[in-house]
Design a protein around this motif. Structure first.
Motif, PDB file in Angstrom:
ATOM      1  N   GLY A  61      41.526  46.394  57.703  1.00 15.26           N
ATOM      2  CA  GLY A  61      41.503  45.216  58.557  1.00 15.26           C
ATOM      3  C   GLY A  61      40.334  44.287  58.335  1.00 15.26           C
ATOM      4  N   TRP A  62      39.612  44.442  57.255  1.00 12.67           N
ATOM      5  CA  TRP A  62      38.514  43.549  56.918  1.00 12.67           C
ATOM      6  C   TRP A  62      39.031  42.439  56.000  1.00 12.67           C
ATOM      7  N   THR A  63      38.527  41.220  56.187  1.00 13.19           N
ATOM      8  CA  THR A  63      38.976  40.073  55.395  1.00 13.19           C
ATOM      9  C   THR A  63      38.095  39.907  54.162  1.00 13.19           C
ATOM     10  N   ILE A  64      38.760  39.832  53.001  1.00 10.34           N
ATOM     11  CA  ILE A  64      38.093  39.595  51.720  1.00 10.34           C
ATOM     12  C   ILE A  64      38.528  38.224  51.227  1.00 10.34           C
ATOM     13  N   LEU A 115      29.469  34.518  55.330  1.00  6.04           N
ATOM     14  CA  LEU A 115      30.065  35.706  54.712  1.00  6.04           C
ATOM     15  C   LEU A 115      28.972  36.717  54.419  1.00  6.04           C
ATOM     16  N   GLY A 116      29.384  37.880  53.899  1.00  9.21           N
ATOM     17  CA  GLY A 116      28.397  38.850  53.466  1.00  9.21           C
ATOM     18  C   GLY A 116      27.460  38.226  52.453  1.00  9.21           C
ATOM     19  N   PRO A 117      26.207  38.669  52.395  1.00  6.95           N
ATOM     20  CA  PRO A 117      25.223  37.976  51.559  1.00  6.95           C
ATOM     21  C   PRO A 117      25.500  38.037  50.062  1.00  6.95           C
ATOM     22  N   VAL A 118      26.118  39.120  49.604  1.00  3.67           N
ATOM     23  CA  VAL A 118      26.294  39.313  48.173  1.00  3.67           C
ATOM     24  C   VAL A 118      27.759  39.613  47.877  1.00  3.67           C
ATOM     25  N   GLY A 119      28.262  38.999  46.804  1.00  2.00           N
ATOM     26  CA  GLY A 119      29.626  39.262  46.374  1.00  2.00           C
ATOM     27  C   GLY A 119      29.686  39.648  44.905  1.00  2.00           C
ATOM     28  N   HIS A 120      30.924  39.807  44.416  1.00  2.66           N
ATOM     29  CA  HIS A 120      31.147  40.157  43.011  1.00  2.66           C
ATOM     30  C   HIS A 120      31.590  38.909  42.247  1.00  2.66           C
ATOM     31  N   ALA A 121      30.835  38.547  41.216  1.00  2.00           N
ATOM     32  CA  ALA A 121      31.235  37.450  40.329  1.00  2.00           C
ATOM     33  C   ALA A 121      31.893  38.045  39.090  1.00  2.00           C
ATOM     34  N   PHE A 122      32.986  37.408  38.613  1.00  2.00           N
ATOM     35  CA  PHE A 122      33.708  37.949  37.462  1.00  2.00           C
ATOM     36  C   PHE A 122      34.513  36.831  36.806  1.00  2.00           C
ATOM     37  N   THR A 123      34.879  37.075  35.566  1.00  2.00           N
ATOM     38  CA  THR A 123      35.733  36.153  34.812  1.00  2.00           C
ATOM     39  C   THR A 123      36.969  36.910  34.369  1.00  2.00           C
ATOM     40  N   LEU A 124      38.132  36.357  34.694  1.00  2.00           N
ATOM     41  CA  LEU A 124      39.392  37.017  34.366  1.00  2.00           C
ATOM     42  C   LEU A 124      39.966  36.424  33.089  1.00  2.00           C
ATOM     43  N   ASP A 125      40.335  37.300  32.185  1.00  2.00           N
ATOM     44  CA  ASP A 125      41.088  36.900  30.994  1.00  2.00           C
ATOM     45  C   ASP A 125      42.571  36.997  31.315  1.00  2.00           C
ATOM     46  N   PRO A 126      43.396  36.325  30.496  1.00  2.00           N
ATOM     47  CA  PRO A 126      44.846  36.417  30.748  1.00  2.00           C
ATOM     48  C   PRO A 126      45.320  37.862  30.817  1.00  2.00           C
ATOM     49  N   GLY A 127      46.031  38.182  31.876  1.00  2.00           N
ATOM     50  CA  GLY A 127      46.612  39.505  32.033  1.00  2.00           C
ATOM     51  C   GLY A 127      45.641  40.593  32.430  1.00  2.00           C
ATOM     52  N   GLU A 128      44.407  40.275  32.678  1.00  2.00           N
ATOM     53  CA  GLU A 128      43.392  41.288  32.979  1.00  2.00           C
ATOM     54  C   GLU A 128      43.534  41.786  34.410  1.00  2.00           C
ATOM     55  N   ASP A 129      43.294  43.072  34.591  1.00  2.00           N
ATOM     56  CA  ASP A 129      43.235  43.682  35.915  1.00  2.00           C
ATOM     57  C   ASP A 129      41.780  44.096  36.168  1.00  2.00           C
ATOM     58  N   GLY A 143      40.000  32.770  34.638  1.00  4.39           N
ATOM     59  CA  GLY A 143      38.885  31.917  35.005  1.00  4.39           C
ATOM     60  C   GLY A 143      37.799  32.689  35.708  1.00  4.39           C
ATOM     61  N   ALA A 144      36.765  31.952  36.176  1.00  5.98           N
ATOM     62  CA  ALA A 144      35.597  32.534  36.836  1.00  5.98           C
ATOM     63  C   ALA A 144      35.783  32.514  38.350  1.00  5.98           C
ATOM     64  N   TYR A 145      35.493  33.644  38.997  1.00  2.00           N
ATOM     65  CA  TYR A 145      35.695  33.781  40.431  1.00  2.00           C
ATOM     66  C   TYR A 145      34.497  34.497  41.061  1.00  2.00           C
ATOM     67  N   VAL A 146      34.442  34.392  42.389  1.00  2.00           N
ATOM     68  CA  VAL A 146      33.540  35.204  43.212  1.00  2.00           C
ATOM     69  C   VAL A 146      34.364  35.738  44.372  1.00  2.00           C
ATOM     70  N   VAL A 147      34.228  37.067  44.640  1.00  2.00           N
ATOM     71  CA  VAL A 147      34.922  37.662  45.770  1.00  2.00           C
ATOM     72  C   VAL A 147      33.869  38.094  46.796  1.00  2.00           C
ATOM     73  N   CYS A 148      34.105  37.734  48.068  1.00  2.00           N
ATOM     74  CA  CYS A 148      33.138  37.975  49.149  1.00  2.00           C
ATOM     75  C   CYS A 148      33.861  38.595  50.338  1.00  2.00           C
ATOM     76  N   GLU A 149      33.077  39.205  51.236  1.00  2.00           N
ATOM     77  CA  GLU A 149      33.659  39.792  52.430  1.00  2.00           C
ATOM     78  C   GLU A 149      33.222  39.027  53.665  1.00  2.00           C
ATOM     79  N   GLN A 150      34.092  39.010  54.671  1.00  2.00           N
ATOM     80  CA  GLN A 150      33.708  38.513  55.983  1.00  2.00           C
ATOM     81  C   GLN A 150      33.085  39.654  56.773  1.00  2.00           C
ATOM     82  N   LEU A 151      31.849  39.447  57.253  1.00  2.00           N
ATOM     83  CA  LEU A 151      31.172  40.498  58.021  1.00  2.00           C
ATOM     84  C   LEU A 151      31.746  40.578  59.430  1.00  2.00           C
ATOM     85  N   GLN A 152      31.668  41.771  60.005  1.00  2.00           N
ATOM     86  CA  GLN A 152      32.041  41.973  61.399  1.00  2.00           C
ATOM     87  C   GLN A 152      30.790  42.328  62.197  1.00  2.00           C
TER      88      GLN A 152
END
Length: 461
Positions: free
Chosen positions: A69-72, A127-141, A100-109
Motif C-alpha cells: 500500500g505504499w506509493t512509488i 517524497l523520500g529523500p533518496v531514489g534510484h536513478a537508472f537508464t533503460l535500454d530497449p526491452g530491459e527489465d 531512457g533515463a528515469y528516477v524512481v522515488c517513494e512517498q513517505l508515510q
C-alpha cells in the motif's frame, strides 16, 4: 502497394517512420524485387520492493517483511510519468516503459524514516529523500530497486526516590525531576540526552538498534542507586552503575517502565547526658557525657555495624546510612546508670535507652531522613552517711567523747518534698538501708532525688 506491420504488445516501431508504399509498373518493373524493412524496439520495465527495515541497518535482511500500500513514483526529465502502489509482499512494477533515463522515488508515510537507499539520486520535495536513478535500454527489465523504511520506538521510564531503599518502585514513592538520562549506541557514543520532568518521567524516540540507557544523578545531595540492580553502565563517567541494555526493532510496542530508583543517605544520632535529677528528661544545665561509646545495629542483626564516641558536649551521630530500620546501644561509663525510659511525652528530650540493656527501640529511616532524637540519660548514685551515737548528756549534739552505737538499722525513704514521711512513703518501702558498724557509722547509696533518712526504733533508747 502499401506494406504495414501489425505491432505486438511491448514493442514500438523505429523504421520506417511511415507505411512502406511503392508502385509496380509493367513492363518496366517486370522481374524486379521490392523490399521494405521494419525495425522495432521492445519496451522496458522497472521493478522493486518496499520492505520494513526491522533493525534499521539500511539492508534488506532475511525475514524483513514487505510493506503493502505504499506509493512509488516514476519520474523522467523532471516530470512524474507514473505511480503505482506496492502489492502484497511490498512488490511494485512499472511496465511498458520507453527506453531512457528515469528516477524512481517513494512517498513517505507519517512515522516512517527511509533507510534504503542511503545514497543515490535526490527525489523531488515531499517524497523520500533518496531514489534510484537508472537508464533503460530497449526491452530491459530493471530489478532490485528496493526501498527500506523503519519506525521509531519509544523508550521511556521514571526516575523515582526509593524511600525505603528496597530496590522496588512502591506505591507513593515520588518521581525525581531534573535528573539527566542519556542514551548510548552499540559503539558507546552518546546519541540522546534528556532531563526527567513531570514526576520523574523521561522518554526517547529512537530508531532501531542496540542501546544503553544510563542515569547521571546529581553530585549533591548524594544519591545511591538501588534499581536496576546491574552493572550495565559501570565505567561510564558520571553515570550510576545500573542501566538498561535494549535492542529496539522497528514496529516494537513502546518500551515502558525502564525505571531508575535511588535513595538519599540517612542519618541518626543525638545526645548522651548526665541526668542530674534522674528523671529521664533533659533539663536545662544538665551536661553531656563525653567520650562514651554508642553502637549502631540493624534491627535484623545482632552485631554492631558502626561505633561512635560522644564528643565533648555528649553528641554523637551516624551518617551515610541506607534507608532501613536501626537501633542504637549506649554503653554506660563506669559508675553511671540509665535513667527511666520515655518519660514526659516529648521524644526530643526524653531518654530512649532501656535501663536494663541501654538499647533504644527500632527506628525506620526513609531516604534522606535525619533522626536526631535517640538520646540517653544517665546518672551517678550519691552517698549519704552519718553516725549513730550515744548522746550521753541528751543535749541533741554529738559531743566529743560520745561513742557510736553499732547494730542499728538506718533507712532512706523517697520523699515527695514535704520533708515528712507519710504512711504512703513508708508503705512504699525504703530505697536503701544500712546497719551501723563499730563506731556507729552508716552509708547509703542513693539515686539523685529527695529522701527522708530514719533510724530503727530500739527499745529503751
Amino acid at each position: 502497394y502499401t506494406i504495414t506491420e501489425t505491432l505486438q504488445a511491448g514493442w514500438d516501431p523505429l523504421t520506417p517512420s511511415a507505411d512502406c508504399a511503392f508502385a509496380v509498373n509493367y513492363p518496366a518493373d517486370a522481374g524486379r524485387e521490392f523490399q521494405c524493412t521494419h525495425t522495432n524496439e521492445g519496451r522496458a520495465s522497472k521493478t522493486g520492493a518496499k520492505f520494513e527495515d526491522l533493525n534499521g541497518n539500511g539492508t534488506k535482511d532475511g525475514g524483513e517483511p514487505g510493506l503493502e500500500g505504499w506509493t512509488i513514483e516514476l519520474w523522467k526529465a523532471g516530470e512524474k510519468v507514473a505511480e503505482v502502489a506496492t502489492g502484497p509482499g511490498g512488490g511494485y512494477a512499472f511496465t511498458e516503459l520507453e527506453p531512457g533515463a528515469y528516477v524512481v522515488c517513494e512517498q513517505l508515510q507519517d512515522g516512517w524514516t527511509q533507510s534504503y537507499p542511503q545514497s543515490g539520486s535526490s527525489c523531488p520535495a515531499g517524497l523520500g529523500p533518496v531514489g534510484h536513478a537508472f537508464t533503460l535500454d530497449p526491452g530491459e527489465d530493471e530489478t532490485g530497486n528496493d526501498f527500506g523504511n523503519y519506525r521509531h520506538i519509544t523508550k521511556s521510564g521514571t526516575k523515582f526516590e526509593d524511600l525505603n531503599g528496597n530496590g522496588q518502585k512502591d506505591a507513593g514513592e515520588p518521581g525525581v525531576d531534573g535528573v539527566t538520562i542519556k542514551v548510548f549506541d552499540g559503539q558507546g557514543s552518546q546519541v540522546a540526552s534528556t532531563a526527567t520532568a513531570g514526576g520523574g518521567q523521561y522518554s526517547f524516540s529512537l530508531p532501531p538498534g542496540d542501546y544503553l540507557v544510563c542515569e547521571f544523578p546529581p553530585a549533591s545531595p548524594t544519591w545511591v542507586q538501588s534499581y536496576p540492580g546491574n552493572q550495565d553502565c559501570d565505567g561510564i563517567a558520571g553515570a550510576a552503575a545500573g542501566g538498561w541494555t535494549v535492542t529496539l526493532t522497528s514496529g516494537d510496542p513502546p518500551h515502558l517502565d525502564n525505571d531508575f530508583g535511588n535513595y538519599r543517605l540517612a542519618a541518626l544520632g543525638d545526645f548522651m547526658w548526665e541526668d542530674l535529677d534522674a528523671d529521664g528528661i533533659q533539663d536545662a544545665g544538665e551536661p553531656g557525657i563525653a567520650a562514651a561509646t554508642v553502637e549502631l545495629y540493624e534491627c535484623s542483626g545482632t552485631s554492631a555495624i558502626a561505633t561512635a564516641t560522644t564528643d565533648a558536649g555528649g553528641l554523637y551521630a551516624f551518617d551515610g546510612l541506607a534507608p532501613g530500620s536501626y537501633k542504637v546501644k549506649f554503653l554506660a561509663p563506669a559508675g553511671f546508670f540509665f535513667s527511666p525510659q520515655d518519660q514526659g511525652g516529648d521524644d526530643a528530650v526524653d531518654s530512649d535507652a532501656d535501663p536494663g540493656t541501654g538499647e533504644t527501640a527500632c527506628v525506620t529511616l526513609a531516604s534522606g531522613e535525619t533522626n536526631n532524637t535517640l538520646d540517653a540519660g544517665l546518672y551517678r548514685t550519691a552517698s549519704k552517711s552519718g553516725v549513730k551515737f550515744n548522746d550521753r548528756d541528751a543535749n541533741g549534739q554529738k559531743d566529743s567523747g560520745e561513742p557510736g552505737i553499732a547494730g542499728v538499722d538506718i533507712y532512706a525513704y523517697a520523699d515527695d518534698g514535704d520533708k515528712m514521711l507519710s504512711s504512703a512513703e513508708y508503705d512504699a518501702g525504703a530505697v536503701d538501708s544500712d546497719t551501723t558498724v563499730a563506731g556507729g557509722a552508716y552509708n547509703l547509696d542513693l539515686n539523685p532525688g529527695t529522701y527522708i533518712v530514719c533510724e530503727e526504733a530500739v527499745a529503751d533508747w
